[in-house]
Design an enzyme around this catalytic site. Structure first.
Site, mmCIF file in Angstrom:
data_model
loop_
_atom_site.group_PDB
_atom_site.id
_atom_site.type_symbol
_atom_site.label_atom_id
_atom_site.label_comp_id
_atom_site.label_asym_id
_atom_site.label_seq_id
_atom_site.Cartn_x
_atom_site.Cartn_y
_atom_site.Cartn_z
ATOM 1 N N MET A 24 55.939 63.784 -2.668
ATOM 2 C CA MET A 24 55.712 63.982 -1.230
ATOM 3 C C MET A 24 55.396 62.651 -0.551
ATOM 4 O O MET A 24 55.848 62.362 0.557
ATOM 5 C CB MET A 24 54.548 64.948 -1.001
ATOM 6 C CG MET A 24 54.048 64.861 0.431
ATOM 7 S SD MET A 24 52.733 65.980 0.856
ATOM 8 C CE MET A 24 51.880 65.002 2.101
ATOM 9 N N GLY A 75 49.775 74.521 -30.277
ATOM 10 C CA GLY A 75 49.388 75.042 -28.962
ATOM 11 C C GLY A 75 50.189 76.283 -28.609
ATOM 12 O O GLY A 75 49.648 77.285 -28.132
ATOM 13 N N CYS A 111 53.484 65.785 -5.099
ATOM 14 C CA CYS A 111 52.451 64.742 -5.143
ATOM 15 C C CYS A 111 53.043 63.374 -4.802
ATOM 16 O O CYS A 111 53.369 63.130 -3.652
ATOM 17 C CB CYS A 111 51.711 64.766 -6.471
ATOM 18 S SG CYS A 111 50.036 64.140 -6.298
ATOM 19 N N TYR A 144 52.750 58.248 -21.478
ATOM 20 C CA TYR A 144 53.510 57.873 -22.674
ATOM 21 C C TYR A 144 52.710 58.162 -23.935
ATOM 22 O O TYR A 144 53.250 58.480 -24.991
ATOM 23 C CB TYR A 144 53.838 56.378 -22.658
ATOM 24 C CG TYR A 144 54.884 56.028 -21.648
ATOM 25 C CD1 TYR A 144 56.178 56.557 -21.750
ATOM 26 C CD2 TYR A 144 54.590 55.190 -20.597
ATOM 27 C CE1 TYR A 144 57.135 56.244 -20.806
ATOM 28 C CE2 TYR A 144 55.542 54.875 -19.658
ATOM 29 C CZ TYR A 144 56.817 55.398 -19.761
ATOM 30 O OH TYR A 144 57.758 55.094 -18.830
ATOM 31 N N GLU A 147 53.223 73.157 -10.175
ATOM 32 C CA GLU A 147 53.698 73.429 -11.547
ATOM 33 C C GLU A 147 52.586 73.934 -12.465
ATOM 34 O O GLU A 147 52.864 74.446 -13.541
ATOM 35 C CB GLU A 147 54.366 72.183 -12.143
ATOM 36 C CG GLU A 147 53.451 71.019 -12.501
ATOM 37 C CD GLU A 147 53.234 70.026 -11.367
ATOM 38 O OE1 GLU A 147 53.325 70.433 -10.177
ATOM 39 O OE2 GLU A 147 52.939 68.847 -11.657
ATOM 40 N N HIS A 150 49.977 70.153 -7.004
ATOM 41 C CA HIS A 150 50.828 70.332 -8.190
ATOM 42 C C HIS A 150 51.081 71.822 -8.437
ATOM 43 O O HIS A 150 50.371 72.441 -9.234
ATOM 44 C CB HIS A 150 50.159 69.706 -9.423
ATOM 45 C CG HIS A 150 50.174 68.216 -9.420
ATOM 46 N ND1 HIS A 150 51.247 67.482 -9.869
ATOM 47 C CD2 HIS A 150 49.258 67.319 -8.995
ATOM 48 C CE1 HIS A 150 50.993 66.192 -9.735
ATOM 49 N NE2 HIS A 150 49.784 66.066 -9.204
HETATM 50 N N1 GLN Z 1 49.667 57.989 -7.334
HETATM 51 C C1 GLN Z 1 49.527 58.964 -6.290
HETATM 52 C C2 GLN Z 1 48.071 59.155 -5.885
HETATM 53 O O1 GLN Z 1 47.164 58.837 -6.634
HETATM 54 C C3 GLN Z 1 50.143 60.284 -6.664
HETATM 55 C C4 GLN Z 1 49.466 60.956 -7.798
HETATM 56 C C5 GLN Z 1 50.283 62.060 -8.397
HETATM 57 O O2 GLN Z 1 51.488 62.151 -8.191
HETATM 58 N N2 GLN Z 1 49.678 62.898 -9.186
HETATM 59 O O3 GLN Z 1 47.788 59.632 -4.827
#
Ligand code: GLN
Length: 543
Positions: A385, A18, A382, A54, A510, A508
């Site tokens: 937060m 990649g 995400c 994983y 990132e 996200h």
């Molecule tokens: N599990 C959480 C949700 O579905 C956060 C998802 C995540 O961090 N990408 O809202």
């Protein structure tokens, strides 16, 4: 007409195909060529969205909401090539489309549907889909290793492809490993010979060999590989492990002449290579002025690729702040039970990334509490937060059982919960809130300052949301909701103002950071961490 580069891999997996594809794309763009990149993955899942981190590492999300392989992250960080759901096909996605056509009954006109030609046709169509008029080169990476049963249809398809568009318009690059045998104190070329042998049996003669190695490859060994693999001597390219950073890969490919070979062999009319910006970037990586330590508190810490884009974004922010960012990877579970000080003491910033599932959530909440109380810069992403929301509700709103309904369905204080549109979804795979969504920023907030804009677009991948019935309580207690969907229905960014830098986002960020252009939130987070570090040092000096 677009030219095609196909990249296969041999001997072992994880050779960095990649990265090599991304580097080739970057080099061609720096010769003023218009490039598209694409990856084929031989597994049967329709996309990696249903796989555990994983198993697969990070799921990389594109603007259009497709959940893709993490190599597309490399493509996006190294190049400006637009990426869409057309840029990542799995065996599952190819077969799904063939089977759907068969069921519709109108495509195959009563014929027996077979791997050759129907599946291979579907694969070739996927390659051609990227070859628009405004594209000079399409780079297609074939996942997996030559010799695997699963990659055969893809290899057969790219073999056939040359018959259709002309061999002179296609270039096959094979990436192999040249291992060092300690006992014999030498590099071994035999695995490469075998791997190319397997490729030639399928009917593909590689034009270029890129040899991954830990040690310099001697001229004799290159001669040997050229002879046995039937490859031009100049096209045996060494790609040695990099000392500092993956961003050195294109530079070493250039010094081994790869870009010249590519344009010559494909007959491309291109500008001279100018990679001054990239050389500057590598120079900044090699010679930082400062250093900061960031704790990343998450769930999949042992898997190096599970938070790939987060680690990359931290590096980019380091580059922007002339700092080396040392990441302390912390298993969230270890932070529970009052151990935060022992584990997090001395870090300059704490980041809690995204995640799914209950394990480690209480540790994340404890880490956030520690960051908030100790005035350590905090960045939540995400699930990060959502955990910050729960922490605040428990600590400051006295809602002791506050939780996300992902983890406690019967909580009396569901500060994070499912919105109506997610409540009845029971099919997995592409059903979360995905892709790019707009967000309005509140003037005067940390977020607004970072972006320098009123409206932003960021990528999402989650089901749960900030529960709007708690907005008032949060705001009355000093919490700021500084990013909102334009219709005001979704909370996207939260900040705690009584703190040097405490910010968390539902999206996200990132996925939109580049080495040459750090994401503004990561950049400001690292700047705040640096400020804390320097402040601490000044304080220690004055003692
Ligand atoms: N599990 C959480 C949700 O579905 C956060 C998802 C995540 O961090 N990408 O809202």
């Amino acid at each position: 007409m677009a030219k095609h580069i196909f990249v296969t891999g041999g001997v072992v997996s994880s050779l960095g195909k990649g990265l090599t594809c991304a580097s080739i794309g970057m080099l061609l763009e720096h010769r003023n060529l218009r490039v598209r990149l694409q990856k084929f993955d031989p597994y049967i899942n329709v996309d990696p969205g249903t796989m555990s981190p994983y198993q697969h590492g990070e799921v990389y999300v594109l603007d259009d909401g497709s959940e893709t392989d993490l190599d597309l992250g490399h493509y996006e960080r190294f190049t400006n090539a637009p990426l869409t759901r057309e840029c990542n096909y799995t065996t599952g996605k190819i077969y799904l489309s063939v089977i759907q056509k068969e069921r519709e009954g109108k495509y195959y006109e009563g014929r027996t549907v077979q791997v050759i030609p129907h599946v291979t046709d579907e694969i070739k169509a996927a390659v051609l889909r990227l070859a628009d008029d405004d594209v000079d080169v399409v780079i297609t990476e074939i996942g997996g290793t030559v010799g695997d049963i699963e990659s055969l249809p893809f290899l057969e398809a790219i073999r056939q492809f040359a018959l259709e568009v002309g061999r002179e318009n296609c270039l096959y690059i094979h990436l192999t490993l040249v291992p060092y045998l300690k006992a014999a104190a030498e590099l071994k070329t035999k695995p490469t010979q075998h791997s190319v042998g397997a490729l030639r049996q399928i009917g593909i003669q590689p034009d270029i060999l890129i040899c991954r190695t830990e040690h310099p490859i001697s001229s004799e060994d290159k001669d040997k590989m050229a002879l046995f693999c039937n490859v031009d001597r100049k096209a045996v390219i060494e790609e040695r492990d990099k000392e500092y950073s993956i961003y050195e890969v294109p530079l070493s490919l250039v010094s081994n002449g790869l870009d010249e070979i590519l344009v010559k062999r494909l007959g491309l009319k291109s500008a001279a290579l100018d990679i001054t910006d990239w050389r500057d970037l590598v120079d900044r990586v090699r010679h930082p002025d400062h250093e900061v330590t960031i704790a990343v508190v998450g769930k999949y810490m042992k898997h190096r690729d599970a938070y790939k884009s987060v680690y990359e974004s931290l590096d980019h922010a380091g580059i922007a702040n002339k700092s080396r960012v040392v990441v302390r990877r912390i298993e969230a579970e270890e932070v529970t039970g009052g151990g935060a000080d022992a584990i997090l003491g001395g870090v300059d910033g704490i980041l809690v990334p995204g995640g799914f599932g209950m394990r480690g959530v209480e540790g994340k909440i404890e880490a956030i509490r520690y960051a908030r109380k100790k005035n350590i810069p905090f960045f939540g992403i995400c699930l990060g937060m959502q955990c910050a929301t729960v922490e605040f509700a428990r600590s400051m709103l006295n809602l002791d059982d506050a939780n996300s309904t992902e983890f406690d369905k019967s909580t009396q204080s569901p500060v994070i919960s499912l919105m109506e549109d997610q409540a009845y979804v029971n099919q997995r795979g592409g059903t979360m809130r995905l892709g790019s969504w707009p967000c309005n920023l509140t003037p005067g907030s940390l977020a607004h300052k970072a972006y320098g804009a009123d409206l932003i677009h960021e990528r999402h991948r989650h089901r749960y949301e900030f529960n709007n019935s708690y907005r008032k309580a949060f705001e009355e207690n000093g919490f700021r909701l500084t990013g909102m969907s334009p219709d005001g229905s979704l909370v996207e960014i939260i900040e705690w103002p009584n703190h040097p830098w405490f910010l968390a986002v539902q999206f996200h960020p990132e996925f939109k950071s580049k080495p040459t252009k750090s994401h503004p939130l990561f950049r400001d987070f690292i700047a705040a961490a640096l400020e804390r570090r320097e402040g601490n040092r000044a304080e220690a000096d004055s003692r």
